[in-house]
Design an enzyme around this catalytic site. Structure first.
Site, short mmCIF file in Angstrom:
data_model
loop_
_atom_site.label_atom_id
_atom_site.label_comp_id
_atom_site.label_asym_id
_atom_site.label_seq_id
_atom_site.Cartn_x
_atom_site.Cartn_y
_atom_site.Cartn_z
N LYS A 1 -11.70 0.55 2.08
CA LYS A 1 -10.92 -0.48 1.39
C LYS A 1 -11.37 -0.55 -0.05
O LYS A 1 -12.54 -0.29 -0.34
CB LYS A 1 -11.13 -1.84 2.05
N1 GLU Z 1 -3.42 -2.19 3.39
C1 GLU Z 1 -2.78 -1.89 4.63
C2 GLU Z 1 -3.66 -2.32 5.80
O1 GLU Z 1 -4.49 -3.20 5.67
C3 GLU Z 1 -2.35 -0.43 4.72
C4 GLU Z 1 -3.43 0.57 4.59
C5 GLU Z 1 -2.90 2.00 4.52
O2 GLU Z 1 -1.72 2.20 4.65
O3 GLU Z 1 -3.74 2.88 4.30
O4 GLU Z 1 -3.49 -1.87 6.89
#
Ligand code: GLU
Length: 424
Positions: free
Chosen positions: A114
């Site tokens: 993240k």
């Molecule tokens: N930010 C989104 C999540 O928390 C998508 C992450 C992604 O598609 O890599 O799942």
């Protein structure tokens, strides 16, 4: 003179603690070794950068940016980038670990990561945001890569920001590298169906949950907290399947209509009204807090972390909770939710539709081929339904709530894979 974005205030309920307490419980139930516990707990890389950006007034402001790579055991790490004034390293660590478990639950070949930048995108111009995103990309040049770490949108970011990231990364590498990031605009190699994907997965899980509880969608009422990318599409797709959405909300508060909200109309309103529900006339104004405790069968928290807490959990009337957001239920609220017999479909399962279609986007980029929306939806619906069934089965087998079952499925998969790969 340079100035700094103020340091974020840490939340009372720390999402990292919330995540770890569930992880601990699932690890105990599964009986993994102490060594494995630490292998799965500690992120393998954490990067913190300072980003000096020239603001429109000519002054230089310094922002703090993070990228936490939690795991690369199943494959390259995957996860969004959050622009929010409250982002801090603990939150990013929790969110990175959640991505590891999420990818494992839906069985896609990714680890978890993240990113975040402490900033307030609502108060910044497009030019300032673009410079910030490009500076962050360059700072993370040796972190990102289609086979290493693949970012995506999260709170406060969307296709526009992903386009800047792809462009900056591609320029630095001297070639177009579409697969370095997902959630891109369609013309840059984005996937059909990616925008609605998370909300669609929430809908698939909600229908599967209703089936378990023998709730007829046409006789089910629902409240959705958050009307961003996840909440609005979840509400719309649930509405299309017969569910009556009595309340929606955003940062400006909740909006309630006992006859049901016209979701399409609300979506059009938000589009025209600077992305806000403020002044929406099709409903009566309530608070976000009131929305959570409405007399509905289905509750979809799709806004932010720690909104269902030990203070309000006992007042929840819904029979089914489907978590569109990451971490909307604090760990202390879990026992209350469970003792009330509420079926809670946890975040790492319920909102995994987004990363699933991100995976499809990455696959299409690497193939140099484009799938139809129908193919994307069919395949992601199947993945989501299979994951739901697997987690439900584990909850029966281990006699635990679905949340702990989801962690069990994920931890089991990642630890088994690690055993095959081996370490030093
Ligand atoms: N930010 C989104 C999540 O928390 C998508 C992450 C992604 O598609 O890599 O799942």
């Amino acid at each position: 003179m340079a100035y700094l974005e103020p340091a974020p205030i840490k939340d009372k309920e720390n999402p990292l603690d919330s995540m770890m307490s569930r992880f601990d419980e699932a690890a105990r139930k599964l009986g993994i070794s102490e060594e494995m516990y630490y292998i799965l707990k500690v992120p393998y890389r954490q990067v913190v950068v300072g980003l000096p950006i020239t603001m429109d007034d000519g002054r230089i402001k310094v922002f703090e940016g993070y990228r936490v790579l939690h795991s690369n055991i199943l494959g390259p790490s995957k996860g969004g980038i959050r622009f929010d004034p409250h982002v801090n390293i603990d939150e990013v660590k929790a969110l990175a670990a959640w991505m590891t478990w999420k990818c494992a639950v839906v069985d896609i070949p990714y680890g978890g990561a993240k990113g975040g930048i402490t900033c307030n995108p609502r108060e910044m111009s497009a030019g300032e945001l673009e410079r910030l995103m490009r500076a962050y990309t360059i700072a993370m040049l040796d972190v990102f890569g289609p086979d290493k770490d693949i970012p995506a949108p999260d709170m406060g970011t969307g296709p526009r920001e992903m386009a800047w990231l792809m462009d900056e990364y591609s320029k630095a590498k001297g070639m177009t590298v579409q697969a370095v990031v997902t959630g891109k605009p369609l013309v840059l190699g984005g996937s059909l169906g990616r925008t609605e994907a998370t909300g669609r997965g929430v809908m698939v899980c909600a229908l599967a949950g209703m089936e378990k509880l023998r709730l007829n969608p046409f006789k089910t009422t629902c409240a959705v907290q958050g009307f961003g990318n996840v909440g609005s599409h979840a509400a719309n797709l649930l509405h299309e399947r017969g569910v009556k959405v009595l309340a929606i909300s955003d940062m400006t508060g909740g909006y309630y209509n006992s006859n049901g909200i016209d979701i399409q109309e609300a979506m059009r309103y938000v589009e025209k009204n600077n992305k806000s529900l403020e002044g929406y006339a099709g409903a009566e104004k309530i608070t976000n807090e009131e929305l959570l405790t409405l007399n509905v069968e289905l509750l979809v928290p799709a806004a932010k972390e720690d909104v269902i807490t030990e203070e309000n959990a006992s007042k929840i009337q819904a029979k089914l909770i489907v978590e569109g957001a990451n971490g909307p239920t604090s760990a202390n609220a879990d026992p209350i939710i469970n003792s009330k017999g509420i079926l809670a479909v946890p975040d790492i399962l319920a909102n995994a539709g987004g990363v699933t279609v991100s995976y499809f986007e990455w696959v299409q980029n690497r193939l140099g081929y484009k799938w139809t929306q129908e193919r994307v939806e069919r395949r992601s619906d199947r993945i989501m339904k299979d994951a739901f069934d697997k987690v439900y089965q584990a909850s029966v087998q281990y006699q635990v709530p679905m949340r702990i079952a989801a962690y069990i499925v994920a931890i089991d998969k990642v630890s088994q894979t690690y055993k095959f790969r081996g370490g030093y």
